[in-house]
Design an enzyme around this catalytic site. Structure first.
Site, PDB file in Angstrom:
ATOM      1  N   ASP A   1       0.848  -1.189   0.000  1.00  0.00           N
ATOM      2  CA  ASP A   1       0.000   0.000   0.000  1.00  0.00           C
ATOM      3  C   ASP A   1       0.886   1.243   0.000  1.00  0.00           C
ATOM      4  O   ASP A   1       1.112   1.845   1.038  1.00  0.00           O
ATOM      5  CB  ASP A   1      -0.923  -0.026   1.231  1.00  0.00           C
ATOM      6  CG  ASP A   1      -1.794   1.214   1.316  1.00  0.00           C
ATOM      7  OD1 ASP A   1      -1.793   2.011   0.358  1.00  0.00           O
ATOM      8  OD2 ASP A   1      -2.473   1.376   2.344  1.00  0.00           O
TER       9      ASP A   1
ATOM     10  N   LYS B   1       0.050   3.617  -2.285  1.00  0.00           N
ATOM     11  CA  LYS B   1      -0.821   4.601  -2.953  1.00  0.00           C
ATOM     12  C   LYS B   1      -0.013   5.385  -3.992  1.00  0.00           C
ATOM     13  O   LYS B   1       0.057   6.627  -3.961  1.00  0.00           O
ATOM     14  CB  LYS B   1      -1.497   5.525  -1.947  1.00  0.00           C
ATOM     15  CG  LYS B   1      -2.384   4.760  -0.976  1.00  0.00           C
ATOM     16  CD  LYS B   1      -3.168   5.678  -0.075  1.00  0.00           C
ATOM     17  CE  LYS B   1      -4.043   4.894   0.893  1.00  0.00           C
ATOM     18  NZ  LYS B   1      -3.297   4.183   1.956  1.00  0.00           N
TER      19      LYS B   1
ATOM     20  N   ASP C   1       2.243   8.858  -9.364  1.00  0.00           N
ATOM     21  CA  ASP C   1       3.266   9.645 -10.070  1.00  0.00           C
ATOM     22  C   ASP C   1       3.064   9.509 -11.576  1.00  0.00           C
ATOM     23  O   ASP C   1       2.067   8.939 -12.039  1.00  0.00           O
ATOM     24  CB  ASP C   1       4.654   9.167  -9.618  1.00  0.00           C
ATOM     25  CG  ASP C   1       5.658  10.305  -9.533  1.00  0.00           C
ATOM     26  OD1 ASP C   1       5.757  11.095 -10.510  1.00  0.00           O
ATOM     27  OD2 ASP C   1       6.345  10.419  -8.504  1.00  0.00           O
TER      28      ASP C   1
HETATM   29  O1  O7M Z   1      -8.355  -0.130  10.460  1.00  0.00           O
HETATM   30  P1  O7M Z   1      -7.467   1.081  10.503  1.00  0.00           P
HETATM   31  O2  O7M Z   1      -8.228   2.349  10.408  1.00  0.00           O
HETATM   32  O3  O7M Z   1      -6.467   1.062  11.605  1.00  0.00           O
HETATM   33  O4  O7M Z   1      -6.538   0.979   9.193  1.00  0.00           O
HETATM   34  C1  O7M Z   1      -7.045   1.113   7.912  1.00  0.00           C
HETATM   35  C2  O7M Z   1      -5.969   0.856   6.911  1.00  0.00           C
HETATM   36  O5  O7M Z   1      -6.509   1.064   5.608  1.00  0.00           O
HETATM   37  C3  O7M Z   1      -4.760   1.784   7.021  1.00  0.00           C
HETATM   38  O6  O7M Z   1      -3.624   1.061   6.572  1.00  0.00           O
HETATM   39  C4  O7M Z   1      -5.085   2.894   6.053  1.00  0.00           C
HETATM   40  O7  O7M Z   1      -3.921   3.498   5.533  1.00  0.00           O
HETATM   41  C5  O7M Z   1      -5.832   2.132   4.963  1.00  0.00           C
HETATM   42  N1  O7M Z   1      -6.824   2.916   4.211  1.00  0.00           N
HETATM   43  C6  O7M Z   1      -7.816   3.606   4.851  1.00  0.00           C
HETATM   44  O8  O7M Z   1      -7.959   3.544   6.057  1.00  0.00           O
HETATM   45  N2  O7M Z   1      -8.672   4.368   4.124  1.00  0.00           N
HETATM   46  C7  O7M Z   1      -8.619   4.478   2.776  1.00  0.00           C
HETATM   47  O9  O7M Z   1      -9.428   5.156   2.180  1.00  0.00           O
HETATM   48  C8  O7M Z   1      -7.655   3.734   2.095  1.00  0.00           C
HETATM   49  C9  O7M Z   1      -6.809   2.912   2.819  1.00  0.00           C
HETATM   50  C10 O7M Z   1      -6.016   1.991   2.072  1.00  0.00           C
HETATM   51  O10 O7M Z   1      -5.701   0.899   2.430  1.00  0.00           O
HETATM   52  O11 O7M Z   1      -5.736   2.396   0.838  1.00  0.00           O
HETATM   53  C11 O7M Z   1      -5.130   1.495   0.008  1.00  0.00           C
END
Ligand code: O7M
EC number: 4.1.1.23
Length: 214
Positions: free
Chosen positions: A58, A60, A63
């Site tokens: 992950d 994201k 670029d």
């Molecule tokens: O359950 P949490 O909130 O502790 O963690 C959620 C995980 O999902 C954390 O790694 C975030 O970075 C990711 N995430 C989101 O919470 N919201 C989003 O919209 C997108 C992500 C994600 O995984 O994007 C790929």
């Protein structure tokens, strides 16, 4: 059955390995990103592969196509089986990640709409729907869509059809597994598992709540 994906965001190797080990029997994949990798280095990916589960990067990625391609190559060389990129840089940037993922037998997911309150500011002016269409155009494997707003995820499901939806926001962000699990292919759970005193039991509980994909 809807997959349970552990968001493994602790920032020490010791915690990450302890939690992954306890949760592994109950989960279907592990997602790691900047918190753990900036703390412990990319090499942690190979150690986590030992649990025998798909490992999703992950980053994201957001670029230009050439840079996305270089990043994706590093991800798959490190042992990941999936990569997550952003869609707003455009279809050529997404396609660069998709190509590298598929050349390596892996998957590419595109963030369509984010789960936090601010995720409603930009993604809901038609952007999420456009990104979902980019997923179809580029042959990406699916989208990331919010467990905190099942009504939005339902709209995105209509656009992407049978491609996969992985959905974060269950647990710490208030998303209800009962409301989202039937709509998506995987729920992503982080703090509600890794901050628990008993991550194995917490993972088992979310595994039992995730229900069936309808
Ligand atoms: O359950 P949490 O909130 O502790 O963690 C959620 C995980 O999902 C954390 O790694 C975030 O970075 C990711 N995430 C989101 O919470 N919201 C989003 O919209 C997108 C992500 C994600 O995984 O994007 C790929």
């Amino acid at each position: 059955m809807t997959d349970l994906i552990l968001a493994l965001d602790p920032t020490t190797r010791t915690d990450a390995m302890r939690i992954a080990s306890a949760a592994a029997p109950h989960i279907d994949a592990i997602k790691i990103g900047y918190p753990l990798i900036l703390a412990e280095g990319l090499g942690i990916a190979k150690e986590l592969k030992a649990f025998g589960l798909p490992l999703i990067a992950d980053f994201k990625v957001a670029d230009i196509p050439n840079t996305n391609q270089l990043i994706a190559q590093q991800v798959f060389e490190a042992g990941f089986s999936g990569i997550i990129c952003h869609g707003f840089p455009g279809s050529d940037s997404v396609k660069a990640c998709v190509n590298v993922a598929h050349d390596n037998g892996g998957e590419c997911y595109v963030v369509a709409e984010m789960s936090h309150p601010g995720g409603a500011e930009f993604f809901q002016s038609g952007t999420a729907e456009r990104i979902a269409r980019v997923v179809i155009e580029t042959g990406a494997d699916g989208i990331i869509a919010p467990a905190t707003r099942p009504e939005r995820t339902r709209i995105l499901r209509e656009i992407i059809g049978t491609r996969k939806i992985l959905s974060p926001g269950v647990g710490a962000q208030g998303g209800d597994p009962d409301a989202i699990a039937g709509l998506v292919d995987g729920i992503i759970v982080g703090r509600a598992i890794y901050e628990s005193n008993d991550p194995g039991a917490a993972a088992a509980r979310y595994a039992s709540l995730r229900g069936k994909r309808t």
